[in-house]
Design an enzyme around this catalytic site. Structure first.
Site, mmCIF file in Angstrom:
data_model
loop_
_atom_site.group_PDB
_atom_site.id
_atom_site.type_symbol
_atom_site.label_atom_id
_atom_site.label_comp_id
_atom_site.label_asym_id
_atom_site.label_seq_id
_atom_site.Cartn_x
_atom_site.Cartn_y
_atom_site.Cartn_z
ATOM 1 N N ASP A 1 -13.190 33.529 25.952
ATOM 2 C CA ASP A 1 -14.300 32.978 26.723
ATOM 3 C C ASP A 1 -15.576 32.858 25.893
ATOM 4 O OD1 ASP A 1 -15.875 32.093 28.785
ATOM 5 O OD2 ASP A 1 -16.092 34.054 29.735
ATOM 6 N N ASP B 1 -17.918 25.641 26.690
ATOM 7 C CA ASP B 1 -17.318 26.861 27.235
ATOM 8 C C ASP B 1 -15.793 26.767 27.233
ATOM 9 O OD1 ASP B 1 -16.691 29.137 28.635
ATOM 10 O OD2 ASP B 1 -17.703 28.572 30.488
#
Ligand SMILES: *[C@@H]1O[C@H](CO)[C@@H](O)[C@H](O)[C@H]1NC(C)=O
Ligand SMILES: *[C@@H]1O[C@H](CO)[C@@H](O)[C@H](O)[C@H]1NC(C)=O
Ligand SMILES: *[C@@H]1O[C@H](CO)[C@@H](O)[C@H](O)[C@H]1NC(C)=O
Length: 451
Positions: A98, A326
């Protein structure tokens, strides 16, 4: 001013090797290469979407938190995982990669060797008591200042040994992990296929985990999250001090069968061997220090630039807006005025393709391509700061939600404080390098095939 962060002194590499990460113009000769796995089993794309959407809308309903972090953990589908071996002897854990958050954390079990099957499912969590090298940071230790603490947690000044560092880390949809901020030995493969043991990786040993992002089916069997964000506690920051302050990955198209292997590489990169690299500066937002922001200047659909006011893309004085890249979000989210323009342009471009009597719930634009030989779907491109153009193929922004039904995998960001997100689907097939040292993002469509 001394700028050494407390963590930088903690990392000690026991073994180091030369390996294939060497580039000609640097002296660092090693790097880490971790296989990136993809999982998208249980949910339909529409379900995945509703989860993705849930996550961002939840963020907008909250005040901007002190640690504004967004994890990809909320989307049950389309996540990329890396495995981490933690402890002595090493325990294998699967973590969501992440770039939208900082903390590395794993589900921890307090079970010792005698714990019963009823209280512990084997392989479901890290067993701290099975490791001879596990230790929680003390609440006085300087690394403890780098994590958010639960309310009312106090450090016992008279008990220097026994007050562990408690952390509580919140995600945008209200999901929370809390436990002891700890240190542990991790065993890593270098790109030469050999092992490096790294002492004192700081991570959260999570005893309490709650919320849709981090529990239940949507977590998809993961044991935790590997935060790769910009803050000092992220995996890329901690390992970057040893291997080089940059990381790269290539997210392979997971609809290809069998799925190709892709890697997360920490340290030196393959760019000296990659052609047609484009760069855009990474931008900073002091109010959201975890995120990798890039600057969008304009957007085109099939080569036609859309009349979007450039201010739509900027970060305002309150830290709202901007565009983050992201790995933990599946779909792409565009700020509302831009989204409407993009949607209208796509609608114009696909008007010759049969539409559906009933659109797939959650999607604004779907077409039925059955019976259409070689359907041509429009192409989106982003002109970025630094005059580089990111032009992904249509399969990066159209997903098949049912047989022969293709839907636009872009969603609006509704609230004023929302920021745009380039999700992992949009990143597929590009080699992306997050060069933290030079504060720039490099990307190339010609790097993924390299070993
Ligand atoms: C702090 O630790 C000391 C020694 O372990 C203990 O006697 C004391 O009760 C603790 N204080 C608090 C507030 O927990
Ligand atoms: C490290 O390499 C070994 C041998 O190639 C492999 O079996 C293992 O899965 C790798 N471990 C990780 C964490 O990548
Ligand atoms: C798509 O179009 C075909 C005919 O070309 C039709 O048979 C099929 O039912 C349509 N699919 C949907 C989901 O509407």
């Amino acid at each position: 001013m001394a700028s050494l962060s407390p963590l930088s002194l903690l990392l000690l590499l026991i073994f180091a090797f030369a390996d294939q990460c060497t580039s000609q113009n640097t002296t660092t000769t090693e790097c880490l290469k971790l296989p990136l796995l993809h999982r998208s089993p249980f949910l339909s794309p529409a379900e995945a979407l509703s989860r993705d959407y849930h996550r961002l809308s939840a963020f907008h309903n909250r005040a901007v938190p002190k640690y504004p972090v967004v994890s990809g953990a909320s989307s049950g589908s389309g996540q990329y995982f890396v495995s981490l071996r933690l402890g002595t002897p090493p325990q294998n854990l699967l973590l969501i990669a992440d770039t939208g958050s900082d903390l590395i954390w794993v589900k921890c079990s307090a079970c010792n060797t005698k714990c019963s099957a009823a209280t512990h499912v084997p392989g479901s969590a890290f067993l701290a008591r099975h490791s001879s090298t596990f230790s929680p940071h003390h609440c006085f230790d300087s690394p403890c200042r780098l994590v958010p603490h639960p309310p009312r947690s106090r450090c016992n000044h008279t008990s220097r040994l026994h007050t562990p560092c408690r952390y509580q880390y919140s995600y945008s949809d209200g999901s929370v992990t809390s436990g002891f901020f700890s240190k542990e030995t991790t065993t890593l493969n270098t790109s030469a296929g050999r092992e490096a043991r790294l002492k004192s990786l700081a991570f959260g040993c999570g005893f309490r985990v709650s919320g849709p992002s981090v529990s239940g089916a949507s977590f998809n069997g993961a044991h935790g999250v590997m935060g790769l964000g910009r803050g000092p506690i992220s995996f890329s920051s901690q390992l970057g001090r040893r291997f080089g302050n940059k990381f790269s990955y290539c997210l392979m198209d997971y609809t290809i069968s069998p799925p190709p292997t892709s890697f997360l590489t920490i340290g030196h990169n393959v760019f000296p061997r990659v052609s047609r690299i484009r760069f855009t500066p990474l931008q900073t937002n002091p109010l959201s220090p975890s995120f990798y922001y890039i600057g969008i200047q304009s957007v085109s659909v099939n080569g036609a630039k859309l009349p979007i006011n450039p201010s739509v893309w900027s970060v305002d004085e309150r830290g709202n807006g901007g565009t983050v890249i992201d790995s933990g979000t599946t779909l792409t989210f565009l700020a509302e005025p831009a989204y409407r323009q993009v949607l209208a342009a796509f609608k114009r471009q696909v008007r010759r393709l049969p539409s559906l009597p009933e659109p797939t719930p959650g999607f604004d634009l779907c077409v039925n391509v059955s019976g259409v030989s070689r359907p041509s779907l429009p192409r989106l491109s982003f002109r970025l700061v630094g005059n580089s153009v990111f032009s992904p193929p249509p399969r990066n922004h159209f997903i098949e939600t049912a047989d022969q039904v293709m839907c636009l995998a872009i969603q609006p960001v509704n609230s004023e404080i929302g920021f745009s997100v380039i999700g992992n689907l949009m990143q597929q097939g590009f080699l992306l390098e997050f060069d933290r040292e030079r504060s720039r993002l490099g990307f190339s469509r010609h790097g993924c095939a390299l070993p």
